[in-house]
Design a protein around this motif. Structure first.
Motif, PDB file in Angstrom:
ATOM      1  N   GLY A   1       0.987  -1.134  -0.004  1.00  0.00           N
ATOM      2  CA  GLY A   1       0.157  -0.082  -0.063  1.00  0.00           C
ATOM      3  C   GLY A   1       0.903   1.145  -0.205  1.00  0.00           C
ATOM      4  O   GLY A   1       2.129   1.158   0.029  1.00  0.00           O
ATOM      5  N   ALA A   2       0.246   2.410  -0.161  1.00  0.00           N
ATOM      6  CA  ALA A   2       0.769   3.881  -0.074  1.00  0.00           C
ATOM      7  C   ALA A   2       0.490   4.663   1.282  1.00  0.00           C
ATOM      8  O   ALA A   2      -0.714   4.518   1.263  1.00  0.00           O
ATOM      9  N   LYS A   3       1.364   4.958   1.953  1.00  0.00           N
ATOM     10  CA  LYS A   3       1.177   5.681   3.046  1.00  0.00           C
ATOM     11  C   LYS A   3       1.137   7.219   2.736  1.00  0.00           C
ATOM     12  O   LYS A   3       2.308   7.600   2.225  1.00  0.00           O
TER      13      LYS A   3
ATOM     14  N   VAL B   1      -3.293   4.524   4.465  1.00  0.00           N
ATOM     15  CA  VAL B   1      -2.809   3.907   3.917  1.00  0.00           C
ATOM     16  C   VAL B   1      -3.775   3.500   2.805  1.00  0.00           C
ATOM     17  O   VAL B   1      -4.664   2.731   2.802  1.00  0.00           O
ATOM     18  N   ILE B   2      -3.234   3.486   1.451  1.00  0.00           N
ATOM     19  CA  ILE B   2      -4.176   3.310   0.437  1.00  0.00           C
ATOM     20  C   ILE B   2      -3.849   2.108  -0.156  1.00  0.00           C
ATOM     21  O   ILE B   2      -2.684   1.867  -0.711  1.00  0.00           O
ATOM     22  N   VAL B   3      -4.771   1.124  -0.435  1.00  0.00           N
ATOM     23  CA  VAL B   3      -4.510  -0.033  -0.975  1.00  0.00           C
ATOM     24  C   VAL B   3      -5.623  -0.349  -2.289  1.00  0.00           C
ATOM     25  O   VAL B   3      -6.813  -0.500  -1.687  1.00  0.00           O
ATOM     26  N   PRO B   4      -5.292  -0.865  -3.525  1.00  0.00           N
ATOM     27  CA  PRO B   4      -3.865  -0.631  -3.999  1.00  0.00           C
ATOM     28  C   PRO B   4      -3.304   0.640  -4.156  1.00  0.00           C
ATOM     29  O   PRO B   4      -4.006   1.745  -3.738  1.00  0.00           O
TER      30      PRO B   4
ATOM     31  N   VAL C   1       0.990  -4.347   3.911  1.00  0.00           N
ATOM     32  CA  VAL C   1      -0.212  -4.479   4.653  1.00  0.00           C
ATOM     33  C   VAL C   1      -0.648  -6.046   4.715  1.00  0.00           C
ATOM     34  O   VAL C   1      -0.009  -6.845   4.215  1.00  0.00           O
ATOM     35  N   SER C   2      -1.508  -6.561   5.643  1.00  0.00           N
ATOM     36  CA  SER C   2      -1.789  -7.786   5.772  1.00  0.00           C
ATOM     37  C   SER C   2      -2.354  -8.396   4.430  1.00  0.00           C
ATOM     38  O   SER C   2      -3.051  -7.685   3.969  1.00  0.00           O
TER      39      SER C   2
ATOM     40  N   ALA D   1      -4.678  -1.373   6.325  1.00  0.00           N
ATOM     41  CA  ALA D   1      -5.122  -0.241   5.235  1.00  0.00           C
ATOM     42  C   ALA D   1      -6.298   0.556   5.650  1.00  0.00           C
ATOM     43  O   ALA D   1      -7.060   0.122   6.581  1.00  0.00           O
ATOM     44  N   ASP D   2      -6.300   1.881   4.960  1.00  0.00           N
ATOM     45  CA  ASP D   2      -7.465   2.484   5.213  1.00  0.00           C
ATOM     46  C   ASP D   2      -8.552   2.597   3.971  1.00  0.00           C
ATOM     47  O   ASP D   2      -9.623   3.208   4.419  1.00  0.00           O
TER      48      ASP D   2
END
Ligand SMILES: [Zn+2]
Lengths: 150, 140
Positions: free
Chosen positions: B37-39, B45-48, B66-67, B101-102
């Motif tokens: 992810g991107a913090k 935290v953005i996933v993808p 992330v998990s 992730a958020d």
């Protein structure tokens, strides 16, 4: 540890079930027998090949079938110089609109057996069929058109 | 009258897509059985992962793992899968918020599902760097 994944191939896949309709189906079944058969408008008498089942000018069904000769005239053409995926013929080649003798509209086909730069509008051409066993309900039953010897 | 002809007509083309640095990290991570992810600078935290914070447009701060386990946020059940869909049996499309992730990521859930279900990635035996390296998510 292998290299990074820097690219992916994203597949696009569309499954169509195509039907050419009643009139073009008749046309293609005649093609499978080695014949070009168009349809004549009962009002304006124009002959359409391939037929679409009605006359776009008069708006009436075109029921009468007309067998055409397999000679015609180039009414427009295009020299294809750019290769693309799935191309069947080697570049450069010519795709032309051909109006068969007795027809009032043209259709597309390949012109071969002549250098591409000698092809011109008004050139007389004739159909060259594939071997009999390769005929089917497809205009690919005709390999290409070539200049008439006459 | 004879029946009209019918024929299959298949259109198929593959786009080769270059990924850029952020998605290169994501797809390389998938191949290595990790979800990246991107913090953002504000700590989301953005996933993808995206290269920029969608709230501010600023570059993200860093890439984080992330998990591969998370919670189903919402879902849509497919009773009759079509031929090209990920599974040949009934499944659910689901938005899954992975632990750490958020944001939620779209993927496939095989098995009993409800909003709030805990699910875990089922990785393929061979991974290549593609979203289908995760075959589906299954109840955790
Ligand atoms: Zn007419």
């Amino acid at each position: 540890m292998s290299e990074d994944v820097t690219g992916i191939v994203v597949p696009i896949h569309l499954d169509y079930t195509y039907t050419p309709g009643v009139a073009a189906s008749r046309f293609l079944r005649h093609i499978a027998e080695g014949n070009y058969v168009g349809q004549r408008c009962p009002k304006c008498k124009k002959v359409y090949v391939p037929p679409r089942g009605s006359c776009p000018t008069c708006g009436v069904p075109t029921d009468e079938e007309v067998e055409l000769k397999q000679t015609g005239t180039i009414t427009a053409f295009c020299i294809v110089n750019i290769p693309f995926a799935g191309q069947a013929v080697e570049c450069p080649y010519v795709s032309a609109t051909i109006q068969l003798d007795g027809a009032d509209i043209g259709f597309y086909h390949l012109i071969q057996e002549i250098p591409y730069d000698q092809i011109h509008i008004g050139m007389r051409v004739e159909a060259v069929w594939k071997p009999r066993e390769e005929w089917g309900t497809t205009t690919e039953s005709i390999a290409h058109f070539k200049p008439t010897d006459a | 009258m004879t029946e009209p002809l019918v024929a299959p007509h298949v259109l198929e083309w593959g786009y080769t897509r270059s990924l850029g640095p952020t998605l290169t990290a994501f797809f390389t991570g998938l191949r290595d059985r990790k979800i990246v992810g991107a913090k953002t600078k504000t700590g989301r935290v953005i996933v993808p992962p995206t290269p920029h914070d969608p709230d501010t447009g600023e570059d993200v701060d860093s890439l984080v793992d992330v998990s591969d386990e998370g919670v189903v946020e919402t879902w849509s059940f497919v009773s009759h899968p079509r031929p090209k869909q990920p599974l040949d049996r009934p499944f659910a499309w689901a938005l899954i918020k992975l632990d750490g992730a958020d944001t939620a990521m779209l993927h496939v859930v095989d098995g009993a599902i409800e909003t709030g279900s805990r699910v875990k990635a089922k990785w393929r035996d061979e991974t290549v760097g593609y979203i289908t390296d995760i075959e589906c998510f299954v109840p955790a």
